[in-house]
Design an enzyme around this catalytic site. Structure first.
Site, PDB file in Angstrom:
ATOM      1  N   HIS A  88       0.854  -1.196   0.000  1.00 22.92           N
ATOM      2  CA  HIS A  88       0.000   0.000   0.000  1.00 22.92           C
ATOM      3  C   HIS A  88       0.887   1.243   0.000  1.00 22.92           C
ATOM      4  O   HIS A  88       2.008   1.230   0.522  1.00 22.92           O
ATOM      5  CB  HIS A  88      -0.925   0.007   1.225  1.00 22.92           C
ATOM      6  CG  HIS A  88      -1.952   1.093   1.153  1.00 22.92           C
ATOM      7  ND1 HIS A  88      -1.697   2.367   1.572  1.00 22.92           N
ATOM      8  CD2 HIS A  88      -3.206   1.100   0.658  1.00 22.92           C
ATOM      9  CE1 HIS A  88      -2.768   3.114   1.344  1.00 22.92           C
ATOM     10  NE2 HIS A  88      -3.698   2.367   0.796  1.00 22.92           N
TER      11      HIS A  88
ATOM     12  N   GLU B  48      -3.429   3.375  -7.167  1.00 26.11           N
ATOM     13  CA  GLU B  48      -3.877   4.435  -6.254  1.00 26.11           C
ATOM     14  C   GLU B  48      -2.898   5.610  -6.342  1.00 26.11           C
ATOM     15  O   GLU B  48      -1.824   5.563  -5.719  1.00 26.11           O
ATOM     16  CB  GLU B  48      -3.898   3.941  -4.804  1.00 26.11           C
ATOM     17  CG  GLU B  48      -4.946   2.916  -4.509  1.00 26.11           C
ATOM     18  CD  GLU B  48      -5.224   2.843  -3.005  1.00 26.11           C
ATOM     19  OE1 GLU B  48      -6.392   2.998  -2.640  1.00 26.11           O
ATOM     20  OE2 GLU B  48      -4.297   2.652  -2.212  1.00 26.11           O
TER      21      GLU B  48
HETATM   22  O1  LIG Z   1      -5.609   4.454   0.355  1.00 23.31           O
HETATM   23  C1  LIG Z   1      -6.766   4.198   0.048  1.00 23.31           C
HETATM   24  C2  LIG Z   1      -7.328   2.839   0.179  1.00 23.31           C
HETATM   25  O2  LIG Z   1      -6.357   1.903   0.471  1.00 23.31           O
HETATM   26  C3  LIG Z   1      -7.664   5.252  -0.451  1.00 23.31           C
HETATM   27  O3  LIG Z   1      -7.983   6.066   0.613  1.00 23.31           O
HETATM   28  P1  LIG Z   1      -9.220   7.066   0.470  1.00 23.31           P
HETATM   29  O4  LIG Z   1     -10.413   6.259   0.050  1.00 23.31           O
HETATM   30  O5  LIG Z   1      -9.356   7.657   1.833  1.00 23.31           O
HETATM   31  O6  LIG Z   1      -8.827   8.068  -0.570  1.00 23.31           O
END
Ligand SMILES: O=C(CO)COP(=O)(O)O
Length: 214
Positions: free
Chosen positions: A85, A133
């Site tokens: 992550h 992400e």
């Molecule tokens: O890092 C995330 C999920 O692992 C995304 O976070 P948010 O949904 O708070 O933007």
């Protein structure tokens, strides 16, 4: 669609969120799961919600003080794990080791990455899924599916070019059903989200909104 709710270290009640995940999962065709902190996995799994770890280390049983062993999160009730992550970045060799550790313990895997190039590299390691992400959108409430649709489409293409068996998720700023639909339209099979549920006054209502159009 797969909706994976990462609780990070937010000060929410993990059991209450898990009960909402379980209940909303029963009311929709979407698949819902929750990733609490390691110390909460057992209590969360006991609710019946599909429970994931946020991380496992590239280790085996032995002298690894302070590490998270894949077999231990399985013993606690987890069925899958995030790896790499954005808030728990690993070196490439350690991502590989963590995927192998998760496979050994029979955990489903989602390897996270910042961009399409990293998604290709992550897919080459053979996880069940990858999740793109963009770190600058995490926690902003601005959905990646609207703010940066190209990165999502590029990630889908990058993963498919490497291994068409690897599913693609996207995350960052996803908090409404419209965001999930927009993500699906860009070609992903699921979303990874956190603050939209973990920081919501009413997590169950937030989850219901997320799956309502699915
Ligand atoms: O890092 C995330 C999920 O692992 C995304 O976070 P948010 O949904 O708070 O933007």
């Amino acid at each position: 669609m797969f909706v994976l709710v990462n609780l990070k270290t937010y000060p929410c009640d993990p059991v209450a969120v898990a009960e909402a995940v379980r209940d909303v999962d029963e009311s929709t065709d979407a698949r819902l799961a929750v990733a609490p902190q390691a110390a909460h996995i057992e209590r969360v799994a006991e609710t019946g919600a599909e429970t994931w770890a946020q991380h496992v280390d590239p280790i085996e049983h032995g002298s690894n003080t302070g590490h998270t062993l894949a077999e231990s999160v399985v013993d606690a009730g987890a069925v899958g794990t995030l790896i790499n992550h954005s808030e728990q970045r690993l070196k490439l060799a350690d991502i590989d080791g963590s995927v192998r550790a998760a496979e050994r313990a029979d955990l489903e895997t989602v390897v996270c990455a910042n961009n399409a190039e990293q998604i290709g590299a992550a897919a080459a390691l053979g996880p069940d899924a990858v999740a793109v992400e963009p770190p600058e959108l995490i926690g902003t409430g601005t959905p990646v599916s609207q703010a940066d649709p190209d990165i999502v489409e590029d990630a889908v293409e990058a993963a498919a070019n490497v291994d068409s068996e690897v599913s693609v998720l996207c995350g960052a700023g996803i908090s409404t059903g419209d965001d999930v639909v927009a993500a699906g339209d860009l070609g992903v099979e699921g979303v990874l989200l956190a603050s939209g549920v973990a920081k919501a006054d009413d997590p169950q209502a937030a989850l219901e909104d997320l799956v309502e159009p699915l």
